[in-house]
Design a protein around this motif. Sequence first.
Motif, PDB file in Angstrom:
ATOM      1  N   GLU A 157       0.828  -1.218   0.000  1.00 34.22           N
ATOM      2  CA  GLU A 157       0.000   0.000   0.000  1.00 34.22           C
ATOM      3  C   GLU A 157       0.859   1.264   0.000  1.00 34.22           C
ATOM      4  OE1 GLU A 157      -0.355  -2.617   1.899  1.00 34.22           O
ATOM      5  OE2 GLU A 157      -2.306  -3.422   1.297  1.00 34.22           O
ATOM      6  N   ASP A 158       2.045   1.170   0.586  1.00 32.30           N
ATOM      7  CA  ASP A 158       2.912   2.348   0.695  1.00 32.30           C
ATOM      8  C   ASP A 158       4.044   2.335  -0.324  1.00 32.30           C
ATOM      9  OD1 ASP A 158       1.924   3.649   3.396  1.00 32.30           O
ATOM     10  OD2 ASP A 158       1.965   1.483   3.687  1.00 32.30           O
ATOM     11  N   LYS A 159       4.129   1.241  -1.092  1.00 30.62           N
ATOM     12  CA  LYS A 159       5.141   1.125  -2.162  1.00 30.62           C
ATOM     13  C   LYS A 159       6.572   1.320  -1.623  1.00 30.62           C
ATOM     14  CE  LYS A 159       1.910   2.678  -5.749  1.00 30.62           C
ATOM     15  NZ  LYS A 159       0.743   2.788  -4.872  1.00 30.62           N
ATOM     16  N   ILE A 160       6.824   0.678  -0.487  1.00 29.59           N
ATOM     17  CA  ILE A 160       8.176   0.735   0.090  1.00 29.59           C
ATOM     18  C   ILE A 160       8.809  -0.648  -0.035  1.00 29.59           C
ATOM     19  CG2 ILE A 160       9.565   1.199   2.151  1.00 29.59           C
ATOM     20  CD1 ILE A 160       7.293   2.941   3.207  1.00 29.59           C
ATOM     21  N   LEU A 161      10.020  -0.675  -0.568  1.00 30.21           N
ATOM     22  CA  LEU A 161      10.762  -1.930  -0.668  1.00 30.21           C
ATOM     23  C   LEU A 161      11.821  -1.954   0.437  1.00 30.21           C
ATOM     24  CD1 LEU A 161      11.252  -4.528  -2.445  1.00 30.21           C
ATOM     25  CD2 LEU A 161      13.121  -3.234  -3.513  1.00 30.21           C
ATOM     26  N   PHE A 162      11.688  -2.909   1.343  1.00 31.57           N
ATOM     27  CA  PHE A 162      12.685  -3.098   2.403  1.00 31.57           C
ATOM     28  C   PHE A 162      13.683  -4.134   1.874  1.00 31.57           C
ATOM     29  CE2 PHE A 162       8.788  -1.656   4.392  1.00 31.57           C
ATOM     30  CZ  PHE A 162       9.243  -0.620   5.185  1.00 31.57           C
TER      31      PHE A 162
END
Length: 394
Positions: A157-162
Amino acid sequence: MKPREIKTGIYCVGAIDWDRRLFDSLIPLPDGTSYNSYLIKGSEKTALIDTVDPAMEEVLVDHLMQLGIDNIDYVIANHAEQDHSGSIPYVLEIYPEAQIVCTPKCKGMLMDLLLIPDESFITVEDKETISLGDRTLEFIHAPWVHWPETMLTYLREDKILFSCDFFGSHLATTDMYVTDGGQLYEAAKRYYGEIMMPFRATIQKNLEKVKSYTIDIIAPSHGPMHDKPEYILKAYHSWAFDEPGNIVVLPYISMHDSTREMVGYLVEALAQRGVTVKQFDLAVTDIGKLAMALVDAATIIIGTPTVLAGPHPNVAYAAFLANALRPNLKFASIIGSYSWGGKAVEQIAGMIPNLKVELLEPVLSKGFPEEADFTALDNLADTIAQKHKEHHFA
Ligand code: FEO
């Protein structure tokens, strides 16, 4: 520093290690490093992405306490190496309800390395998801960034790649995001050269894999986050896919200046022919700089005097290291001096089987170099310049 909010309910809770100067008792850290850990609160569940090096576990837990976190449902272990997983046992002591989420291979490694019991784990397959309520974690298996068990975690949903080690840099900074592109490029290239370069083929596959995701932020587990991810993606693409440049890397040792004289002459001869040379005196060099230079070099020339019938031990170390790092080199040669014979060339050549290089005619001088030796060095410079030209290395 206090925990910092990336977005509502998503926090940086890791630790900055300003003063660490050596990693794995091998890798120099001129700019320190950080162990980034991220807390994500969903409407129903809470997840912690990676932990920190055990030396800084109190910093992580203090951050969680400052945020008033009294429950963690999932500890996502993207990577088993202890700088990210080493504080998991301590986190489990404080949050015993937490389940570790990782790849099946990572589970085995964490059981071996940290003696964590079987029942603490949930294993996930490639592209599997876990819901936090209003947020979804997708797990992307990405082996060899930088061990065989590694995965990435994508917060949909936040388009963050960890991304853990992938896209990371050993860089201690108070900045959450990259602010100095030049400094980041240098630190990330050093990191790539030291950590990722041996796995270039799988890095290529992993870069292709992340292409299908829309990414607003890359949040690695070392160094600042990337809020303009195309910068680091483009850099990685270049390091992993590009042909080498018109560059010679020349690590050497000299004991009584004969080899140094040859090195100086060859560097000048190559420069005159339009070839970029990066010269490293192995008595004083930072091996991270050497690793970085190898990322885009076409040729390595190793300079050594003969010591006890073989190469100088510092040169042997550098050759062993270059062989382990598997740079995309195409040509190699050896220059140096001897007094009464030896096997320096044969021994160095035997140390670099992983380098798929064409070996160019070595130049060995008996004692201090003379006219014939300089002519041979000119010929070597001619050959290198010609080979680079033929391959269109620019
Ligand atoms: Fe930062 Fe491979 O650990």
